[in-house]
Design an enzyme around this catalytic site. Structure first.
Site, short mmCIF file in Angstrom:
data_model
loop_
_atom_site.label_atom_id
_atom_site.label_comp_id
_atom_site.label_asym_id
_atom_site.label_seq_id
_atom_site.Cartn_x
_atom_site.Cartn_y
_atom_site.Cartn_z
CD GLU A 1 -37.44 34.13 86.69
OE1 GLU A 1 -37.68 34.20 85.45
OE2 GLU A 1 -36.70 34.93 87.26
CB CYS B 1 -33.80 39.64 83.19
SG CYS B 1 -34.11 41.40 83.43
CG HIS C 1 -37.48 38.18 85.86
ND1 HIS C 1 -36.31 37.60 86.27
CD2 HIS C 1 -37.22 39.50 85.73
CE1 HIS C 1 -35.38 38.53 86.39
NE2 HIS C 1 -35.90 39.69 86.09
#
Ligand code: GLN
Length: 624
Positions: free
Chosen positions: A585, A445, A583
């Site tokens: 993750e 990001c 994102h």
């Protein structure tokens, strides 16, 4: 009959025979009175089509202090039941007045987790998604602010039939309605067998009192076997005494009983395993049979908790309380457990290799602000059978002058997301260092935007390049808030949030990493690459290998690897330089590790152990 009596009792003209209601239990009271009525004190709206007896509930309450791991307890037990073939749905009830977690400071509250539908929520929802390998939605997350604002809106629409709107029954009624709605929605495919409700905060707090009352009412209305209450408590071991003391734990559970709730199960958090004497005392003073009082002491990884709970019989006790043994699918359980234990065994076995990964964030001192990134890296380390040490680097301390020194011992770098200008130049210095030295780089990001700015400044020659977030009047806004986005904002929208498709260029590094030309990722940003600069950036050798399928929104960037046929002579190459505007993750799961992180950890290994042939296990998508 005096007026007050009349108000308290449903009038027979409302179709309710009070003598009959009085004779029956709370569950029948609910059935008899149904929805809100001007003449009853009962307000317990059932969702349309709700079938009582179909769903069960496990309610997890915390005592003594916060931070005991209610989310870990609830997600681990939910996982054990899901493994048995039951459909589970978790729900987190937050006591704060914010509508969602979007505006919370990660410093104070940990990372903001984003769900596929764009809900910005507590990081515990990430624990549930990872543990259950199940996508959640706004239905799984409730705040006091949401409930109040719903109720106030209904009140303005005159939906309360001339009544004064009260904490009880109206607020508690809405809570029960939402919990039951989740039961019906289940996992989105099938209704839930068991809803796991985690009540935020500690019993005795003002903020969550109405949630606890709502759960007491839920149990009363649903009847026997329907709700299993778990009290999490804490057994202290004062250093000066050198022994475990149970009094605080007992008093904590007593607060639950004062709220009219008899816990079925008590789980004792402690640093070391609880002694039999302590467990006996807690059983005795909380009215809970000893076999339902469990020691839940510290473990090195949360992923080993479900199996230790199973070994102690916690799952069986929950099934007994809820009378659910007949819904267990043993073959399903064996398969799910085998898969999970393969991961846990690998996780626990000693590793021959190790790498060091630097995470340059601005909240580096508060690790919860990057919980999902740390988890993602942990999953990859297990799959690639290595140890990873995370180096938490404060980005606002990093400059072009000291970057080599600061990053010197790292085998790879992650620049995570973030908002506001503090620390940005430090992140840009990290990008430059990685790009020019071949240190593996993963940008997330803001880490993606920092890579664009760095490349524009130092390769393309746009020396004033910046984001309008940090330099609103700059002359070369390579990252900016686009006109369309601004228009939406004036209407009250804020960010681009939630799951979006990404079209991946065939033959790119991203294609190789994901094993697919189309993926869905989760976004949370307001600024993006200004399309005016795309051509110049690509001409300089930066490849935008992932884009929005329709709009000119750049979503993945990369540099070609040495030997890549796309690398033009004289243009930069790199062993692993990749970033996403999204994102990644948020999608890492222990048994399905996140592909971009897998690529990063394997690149770090390859850099540190050049002679080794690092085998990257099949990616999330190609593994099917
Ligand atoms: N601040 C940047 C934006 O709003 C990046 C956001 C993020 O990293 N989550 O676009």
């Amino acid at each position: 009959m005096p007026q007050s009596e009349n108000q308290r009792r449903p009038s027979s003209s409302g179709g309710v025979d009070w003598t009959e209601v009085e004779r029956t239990a709370g569950a029948d009271l609910l059935a008899a009175t149904g929805h809100a009525s001007a003449t009853t004190e009962v307000y317990s709206p059932l969702p349309d089509g709700y079938r009582k007896g179909r769903h069960r509930y496990v309610v997890v309450l915390g005592t003594v202090m916060s931070g005991l791991g209610k989310g870990i307890f609830a997600s681990s037990t939910a996982k054990l039941l899901k493994d048995k073939g039951l459909v589970v749905a978790p729900m987190k009830l937050e006591g704060y007045l914010n509508i969602d977690a979007g505006t919370l400071n990660p410093f104070r509250h940990g990372e903001v987790f984003v769900l596929d539908d764009g809900t910005e929520c507590d990081m515990d929802l990430g624990t549930y998604e990872r543990m259950l390998d199940q996508d959640l939605s706004r239905r799984n997350f409730m705040t006091a602010g949401q409930i109040y604002s719903d109720i106030l809106e209904r009140e303005r629409h005159g939906e309360y039939l001339g009544r004064d709107v009260q904490m009880i029954p109206h607020v508690t009624g809405e809570v029960k309605r939402k919990v039951r709605e989740l039961a019906m929605y289940g996992d989105g495919r099938q209704p839930a067998d068991v809803v796991f409700v985690e009540v935020g905060g500690t019993v005795g707090d003002y903020e969550n009192g109405f949630y606890i009352e709502a759960m007491r009412e839920l149990a009363f209305e649903e009847g026997p076997d329907a709700v299993c209450f778990v009290a999490l408590t804490y057994v202290i071991e004062p250093h000066a005494l050198g022994e475990q003391k149970s009094k605080a734990a007992q008093l904590g559970v007593k607060r639950v009983m004062e709220a009219g709730i008899q816990p079925h199960i008590v789980s004792c958090r402690a640093t070391r395993p609880c002694s039999p004497t302590v467990l006996e005392k807690i059983a005795m003073f909380t009215n809970v049979p000893l076999k339902r009082v469990f020691s839940m002491h510290d473990r090195s990884s949360v992923y080993s908790i479900p199996e230790s709970m199973r070994r102690e019989g916690l799952d069986r006790e929950i099934l007994s309380v809820l009378n659910l043994h007949d819904r267990v699918d043993h073959a399903h359980e064996d398969r799910a457990r085998e898969r999970w234990m393969k991961y846990v065994t690998k996780m626990e076995s000693p590793k021959a290799r190790d790498v060091r990964i630097g995470l340059t964030g601005k909240y580096a001192s508060v690790r919860d602000a990057y919980a999902s990134i740390a988890k993602c890296i942990e999953h990859c380390a297990t799959h690639l059978e290595c140890d990873v040490t995370l180096d938490w680097l404060e980005s606002s301390d990093i400059t072009d002058q000291n970057v080599e020194d600061r990053l010197g011992s790292c085998d790879a770098i992650v620049v995570p997301g973030g908002f506001g200008s503090r620390g940005v130049e430090g992140k840009i210095a990290c990008v430059k260092h990685c790009r020019t030295t071949g240190l593996p780089y993963l940008g997330i990001c803001l880490g993606f935007q920092a890579a664009v700015i760095e490349f524009a400044r130092n390769v393309v020659g746009l020396t004033d390049a910046n984001s309008t977030e940090f330099d609103p009047r700059g002359s070369q806004p390579v990252i900016s808030e686009l006109p369309d986005q601004k228009k939406i904002e004036q209407l009250g929208g804020t960010m681009r949030l939630g799951g979006q498709d990404v079209a991946i260029a065939p033959g790119s590094l991203a294609h190789q990493v994901f094993g697919s030309t189309s993926v869905r990722e989760r976004f949370r940003h307001r600024y993006e690459v200004d399309p005016l600069y795309i051509e110049r950036l690509e001409a300089g050798g930066l490849l935008f290998s992932g884009r929005h399928p329709v709009h000119p929104i750049m979503q993945i960037l990369e540099l070609p690897r040495p030997g890549d046929e796309r690398a033009e002579a004289g243009k930069p190459t790199h062993p692993y330089f990749i970033a996403g505007q999204f994102h990644p993750e948020l999608l890492g799961r222990p048994t399905c590790p996140e592909p971009m992180f897998m690529g990063l950890v394997s690149a770090a290994l390859q850099r540190k152990y050049p002679e080794a042939k690092i085998q990257v296990p099949a990616s999330r998508l190609s593994a099917g």
